[in-house]
Scaffold this motif. Structure first.
Motif, PDB file in Angstrom:
ATOM      1  N   ALA A 181       0.900  -1.190  -0.006  1.00 17.11           N
ATOM      2  CA  ALA A 181       0.070  -0.053  -0.020  1.00 17.11           C
ATOM      3  C   ALA A 181       0.948   1.262  -0.077  1.00 17.11           C
ATOM      4  CB  ALA A 181      -0.854  -0.055   1.228  1.00 17.11           C
ATOM      5  N   LYS A 182       0.451   2.321  -0.693  1.00 15.86           N
ATOM      6  CA  LYS A 182       0.937   3.494  -0.787  1.00 15.86           C
ATOM      7  C   LYS A 182       0.348   4.504  -0.122  1.00 15.86           C
ATOM      8  CE  LYS A 182       3.571   4.575  -4.336  1.00 15.86           C
ATOM      9  NZ  LYS A 182       3.897   4.997  -6.021  1.00 15.86           N
ATOM     10  N   SER A 183      -0.931   4.290   0.211  1.00 16.78           N
ATOM     11  CA  SER A 183      -1.661   5.363   0.739  1.00 16.78           C
ATOM     12  C   SER A 183      -2.329   4.886   2.181  1.00 16.78           C
ATOM     13  CB  SER A 183      -2.885   5.755  -0.104  1.00 16.78           C
ATOM     14  OG  SER A 183      -2.457   6.267  -1.458  1.00 16.78           O
ATOM     15  N   PHE A 184      -2.421   5.814   3.109  1.00 16.16           N
ATOM     16  CA  PHE A 184      -2.961   5.354   4.404  1.00 16.16           C
ATOM     17  C   PHE A 184      -3.858   6.647   5.071  1.00 16.16           C
ATOM     18  CE2 PHE A 184       0.887   2.975   3.704  1.00 16.16           C
ATOM     19  CZ  PHE A 184       0.736   2.002   4.177  1.00 16.16           C
ATOM     20  N   GLN A 185      -4.807   6.267   5.980  1.00 15.23           N
ATOM     21  CA  GLN A 185      -5.340   7.260   6.671  1.00 15.23           C
ATOM     22  C   GLN A 185      -5.424   7.094   7.916  1.00 15.23           C
ATOM     23  OE1 GLN A 185      -9.725   7.852   5.865  1.00 15.23           O
ATOM     24  NE2 GLN A 185      -9.075   9.367   4.710  1.00 15.23           N
ATOM     25  N   GLY A 186      -5.642   8.196   8.552  1.00 15.81           N
ATOM     26  CA  GLY A 186      -5.701   7.907  10.157  1.00 15.81           C
ATOM     27  C   GLY A 186      -5.619   9.333  10.940  1.00 15.81           C
ATOM     28  N   LYS A 187      -5.856   9.020  12.161  1.00 20.00           N
ATOM     29  CA  LYS A 187      -5.791  10.206  12.972  1.00 20.00           C
ATOM     30  C   LYS A 187      -4.207  10.470  13.326  1.00 20.00           C
ATOM     31  CE  LYS A 187      -6.420   9.926  17.586  1.00 20.00           C
ATOM     32  NZ  LYS A 187      -7.131   9.786  18.870  1.00 20.00           N
ATOM     33  N   LEU A 188      -3.994  11.628  13.228  1.00 17.22           N
ATOM     34  CA  LEU A 188      -2.544  12.292  13.142  1.00 17.22           C
ATOM     35  C   LEU A 188      -2.188  12.388  14.636  1.00 17.22           C
ATOM     36  CD1 LEU A 188      -0.064  13.580  11.982  1.00 17.22           C
ATOM     37  CD2 LEU A 188      -1.031  15.828  12.208  1.00 17.22           C
ATOM     38  N   LEU A 189      -1.213  11.580  14.985  1.00 20.77           N
ATOM     39  CA  LEU A 189      -0.683  11.463  16.433  1.00 20.77           C
ATOM     40  C   LEU A 189       0.502  12.696  16.585  1.00 20.77           C
ATOM     41  CD1 LEU A 189      -0.357   7.714  17.047  1.00 20.77           C
ATOM     42  CD2 LEU A 189      -2.474   9.308  17.753  1.00 20.77           C
ATOM     43  N   GLY A 190       0.938  13.040  15.522  1.00 23.40           N
ATOM     44  CA  GLY A 190       2.043  14.205  15.407  1.00 23.40           C
ATOM     45  C   GLY A 190       3.333  13.777  14.647  1.00 23.40           C
ATOM     46  N   LEU A 191       4.136  14.623  14.815  1.00 28.08           N
ATOM     47  CA  LEU A 191       5.639  14.311  14.285  1.00 28.08           C
ATOM     48  C   LEU A 191       6.576  14.215  15.332  1.00 28.08           C
ATOM     49  CD1 LEU A 191       7.278  14.573  11.585  1.00 28.08           C
ATOM     50  CD2 LEU A 191       7.368  17.121  11.957  1.00 28.08           C
ATOM     51  N   ARG A 192       7.310  13.374  15.199  1.00 29.11           N
ATOM     52  CA  ARG A 192       8.200  12.972  16.525  1.00 29.11           C
ATOM     53  C   ARG A 192       9.492  13.088  15.633  1.00 29.11           C
ATOM     54  NH1 ARG A 192       4.527   8.272  17.909  1.00 29.11           N
ATOM     55  NH2 ARG A 192       2.966   9.542  19.059  1.00 29.11           N
ATOM     56  N   GLY A 193      10.282  14.002  15.796  1.00 27.61           N
ATOM     57  CA  GLY A 193      11.483  14.073  15.094  1.00 27.61           C
ATOM     58  C   GLY A 193      11.069  14.429  13.468  1.00 27.61           C
TER      59      GLY A 193
END
Length: 142
Positions: free
Chosen positions: A101-113
């Motif tokens: 798969a090249k596409s994913f959807q979900g709730k953004l948890l954030g950017l860690r580094g």
């Protein structure tokens, strides 16, 4: 040049891009503000920025200036974008497939580094290094 123009009008500068499409150059300025951007905001930035660009004349080729909102499906790029929209649903597109798969959807948890983390509908946490991500956009769900 666009940042002080936007700030002077009470607007945020989301992004600037200079791209060639179908043989034409475009200078695109994306602006934002709480509650959304209107046509009057775009026009005000365009007029002020156009005057500055004409005065400084540092772009050698002909181009079209476009000023707009980043849209409801805005691309998240900067750390503050990921912080601001944590908890929102996002669409992540990858350069190369992971588990076919090249596409994913979900709730953004954030950017860690440099790692973008999302939580899928089934509760699974997925992590993608930014170098592998073609785009991360706010999802448009009707």
């Amino acid at each position: 040049m666009a940042l002080p123009v936007c700030e002077g009008l009470g607007l945020g500068l989301w992004a600037v891009e200079y791209v060639k499409e179908a043989g034409y150059w475009y200078l695109r300025v994306y602006i934002d503000k709480e509650g959304g951007v209107g046509i009057d905001d775009c026009e005000a930035v365009s007029r002020k920025l156009e005057s500055l660009l004409d005065t400084r004349d540092f772009i050698d080729t002909a181009y079209m200036l476009e000023v707009s909102s980043p849209g409801i499906d805005r691309v998240l790029k900067r750390p503050e974008d990921f912080e601001r929209y944590a908890g929102e649903c996002v669409d992540v597109k990858l350069y190369k497939a992971v588990n076919k798969a090249k596409s994913f959807q979900g709730k953004l948890l954030g950017l860690r580094g440099t790692v973008i983390a999302i939580e899928t509908d089934d509760g699974q946490t997925l992590e993608f290094d930014q170098s592998a991500v073609a785009s991360c956009r706010l999802a448009v769900i009707f």
